[in-house]
Design a protein around this motif. Structure first.
Motif, short mmCIF file in Angstrom:
data_model
loop_
_atom_site.label_atom_id
_atom_site.label_comp_id
_atom_site.label_asym_id
_atom_site.label_seq_id
_atom_site.Cartn_x
_atom_site.Cartn_y
_atom_site.Cartn_z
N LEU A 123 -0.31 -0.71 5.71
CA LEU A 123 -0.50 -0.71 4.25
C LEU A 123 -1.21 0.56 3.79
CD1 LEU A 123 -1.59 -4.44 3.75
CD2 LEU A 123 0.50 -3.38 2.86
N ILE A 124 -2.22 0.97 4.51
CA ILE A 124 -2.96 2.18 4.13
C ILE A 124 -2.08 3.42 4.28
CG2 ILE A 124 -4.94 3.63 4.73
CD1 ILE A 124 -6.42 1.07 5.55
N ILE A 125 -1.26 3.47 5.33
CA ILE A 125 -0.37 4.61 5.52
C ILE A 125 0.62 4.72 4.38
CG2 ILE A 125 1.52 5.48 6.97
CD1 ILE A 125 -0.02 4.49 9.39
N TRP A 126 1.23 3.58 3.98
CA TRP A 126 2.17 3.63 2.88
C TRP A 126 1.49 4.03 1.57
CZ3 TRP A 126 7.06 4.11 3.51
CH2 TRP A 126 7.72 3.51 4.57
N ASN A 127 0.27 3.57 1.36
CA ASN A 127 -0.43 3.89 0.11
C ASN A 127 -0.81 5.36 0.02
OD1 ASN A 127 -1.70 2.84 -2.38
ND2 ASN A 127 -3.60 3.47 -1.38
N GLY A 164 4.77 -2.26 3.06
CA GLY A 164 3.95 -2.65 4.20
C GLY A 164 4.21 -4.08 4.64
N LEU A 165 4.22 -5.01 3.69
CA LEU A 165 4.42 -6.42 4.03
C LEU A 165 5.85 -6.71 4.44
CD1 LEU A 165 2.36 -8.05 1.12
CD2 LEU A 165 1.67 -7.89 3.51
N GLY A 166 6.82 -6.21 3.66
CA GLY A 166 8.22 -6.53 3.91
C GLY A 166 8.76 -5.93 5.21
N LEU A 167 8.48 -4.66 5.45
CA LEU A 167 9.00 -4.02 6.66
C LEU A 167 8.32 -4.56 7.91
CD1 LEU A 167 9.35 -0.31 5.44
CD2 LEU A 167 11.09 -2.13 5.54
N ASN A 168 7.04 -4.90 7.79
CA ASN A 168 6.37 -5.52 8.93
C ASN A 168 6.94 -6.90 9.21
OD1 ASN A 168 3.91 -7.47 9.82
ND2 ASN A 168 3.66 -5.45 10.74
N GLU A 169 7.21 -7.66 8.17
CA GLU A 169 7.79 -9.00 8.34
C GLU A 169 9.19 -8.92 8.95
OE1 GLU A 169 8.06 -12.97 8.55
OE2 GLU A 169 6.27 -11.84 7.99
N MET A 226 2.81 -15.44 5.16
CA MET A 226 2.91 -14.30 4.25
C MET A 226 2.10 -14.54 2.98
SD MET A 226 4.02 -11.32 3.44
CE MET A 226 5.27 -10.96 4.67
N LEU A 227 2.12 -15.78 2.49
CA LEU A 227 1.35 -16.09 1.28
C LEU A 227 -0.12 -15.73 1.46
CD1 LEU A 227 1.18 -17.47 -1.52
CD2 LEU A 227 0.79 -19.62 -0.30
N LYS A 228 -0.66 -16.01 2.63
CA LYS A 228 -2.07 -15.70 2.90
C LYS A 228 -2.26 -14.25 3.32
CE LYS A 228 -1.90 -19.09 5.73
NZ LYS A 228 -2.22 -20.06 6.81
N THR A 229 -1.24 -13.66 3.95
CA THR A 229 -1.35 -12.27 4.40
C THR A 229 -1.37 -11.30 3.23
OG1 THR A 229 -0.16 -12.89 6.42
CG2 THR A 229 -0.33 -10.54 5.94
N THR A 230 -0.84 -11.71 2.08
CA THR A 230 -0.86 -10.83 0.90
C THR A 230 -2.28 -10.45 0.51
OG1 THR A 230 -0.78 -12.79 -0.52
CG2 THR A 230 1.32 -11.70 -0.02
N SER A 231 -3.27 -11.22 0.94
CA SER A 231 -4.65 -10.89 0.60
C SER A 231 -5.09 -9.58 1.25
CB SER A 231 -5.59 -12.02 1.05
OG SER A 231 -5.50 -12.23 2.45
N LEU A 232 -4.34 -9.10 2.27
CA LEU A 232 -4.72 -7.84 2.91
C LEU A 232 -4.50 -6.63 2.01
CD1 LEU A 232 -3.38 -8.27 6.57
CD2 LEU A 232 -5.73 -8.42 5.75
N VAL A 233 -3.66 -6.78 0.97
CA VAL A 233 -3.42 -5.63 0.09
C VAL A 233 -4.65 -5.31 -0.75
CG1 VAL A 233 -0.95 -6.12 0.01
CG2 VAL A 233 -2.44 -7.01 -1.78
#
Length: 319
Positions: A123-127, A164-169, A226-233
């Motif tokens: 996520l940080i790399i993409w940002n 970050g979320l979609g490509l990792n998933e 994924m619903l809970k992983t979104t908190s990482l953003v």
């Protein structure tokens, strides 16, 4: 002269002396149940009566406009990221199973790379991709560029979160789909090939409908995760539920009540997804040995009572 009654043949059941079945007493289960109920009562009572949790403040912020807006963004991230992950996972799984070594190798490297690095790092790399590539363009490799965009303008916080979320998933979904495809009997693939069906048609009409029984359960789990992983953003500052909660409690210092509000919303959404997953699994399990007929509570109890009674009276009820 009266005739004596004939003696019953050897081995015949004697109806005059029925077997008296004594049910097994499971005292350990009752004791364990009482202990669990007592502990649950203590925990619930301590949570409800604890003034430090400030339940009135929780109720005040539970339906706050800012919380609801963050909740909306969380749901948006979950849906779009899972769409990217599922579509990408199917493509990667097909590539992984391809006889072409280049396609199979490329998919394997992608899965290895995305699963081998932390999601928060991705996520940080993409940002901050603009630090490495200031502009992204389309054109002839090592030649003319037809159109280009500023990377920081093109990749917003929402775009970085989705990438970050979609490509990792997609890397995880690829292994789930691959396992589902490989669960289908290879004899059906050979039969489809003998009938002249193309590889794509065989995949759509024969393989995937059967593989869905294997794919759906872990996909449901991935959606809930994924619903809970979104908190990482929150690390890149996107305005989702946890970022909203952090912003509010950094201003009013009501940390615990706001975190409880967020936890209640996450719990509610995961409960809804769990119920939806149950019905979807039951739909795709139709006709399989794992599907069970629908019975209401009293019907299942009566069935168990009759089977138990039959077994107690010497009946031949099977399991």
């Amino acid at each position: 002269m009266s005739q004596s009654p004939e003696a019953p043949p050897t081995g015949a059941p004697n109806d005059a002396a029925p077997i008296k079945a004594v049910p097994v007493r499971h005292y350990g289960r009752w004791i364990a149940g009482v202990i669990i109920l007592f502990l649950a009562f203590i925990v619930v009572r301590s949570v409800v009566t604890n003034d430090a949790l400030q339940w009135p403040v929780v109720g005040e912020y539970l339906f706050d406009d800012r919380i609801l807006h963050g909740l909306q963004n969380t749901l948006l991230l979950t849906v779009l990221s899972m769409v990217i992950g599922i579509v990408g996972g199917i493509l990667l799984a097909v590539m992984r199973l391809s006889p072409n070594p280049l396609m199979s190798g490329a998919a394997s490297v992608y899965i290895w790379l995305l699963r081998g690095t932390p999601l928060i790092t991705q996520l940080i790399i993409w940002n901050f991709l603009g630090l490495a590539y200031s502009r992204i363009g389309l054109g002839i490799p090592f030649g003319l560029t037809f159109v280009s965009w500023d990377t920081n303008t093109l990749i917003t916080q929402l775009t970085a979160s989705l990438l970050g979320l979609g490509l990792n998933e997609a890397a995880y979904m690829a292994e789930i789909v691959r396992g589902g495809i490989q669960s289908v009997d290879s004899g059906q693939l050979e039969a489809a090939s003998a009938l002249g069906m193309s590889r794509g048609k065989t995949l759509r009409r024969i393989v995937l409908p059967q593989a869905m029984r294997v794919i759906i359960p872990p996909t449901g789990n991935e959606t809930i995760s994924m619903l809970k992983t979104t908190s990482l953003v929150v690390v890149i500052g996107y305005f989702e539920l946890m970022q909203v909660v952090r912003t509010i409690y950094s201003q009013n210092y009501q940390t615990v009540p706001l975190l409880i509000s967020a936890a209640l919303w996450y719990l509610f959404m995961t409960t809804v997804l769990t119920i939806a997953q149950y019905y979807i699994e039951r739909y795709f399990a139709r006709g399989s040995s794992h599907s069970r007929p629908r019975q209401n509570k009293w019907g299942s109890r009566m069935l168990g009572f009759r089977l138990g009674s039959g077994a107690g009276e010497g009946g031949g009820a099977s399991r």
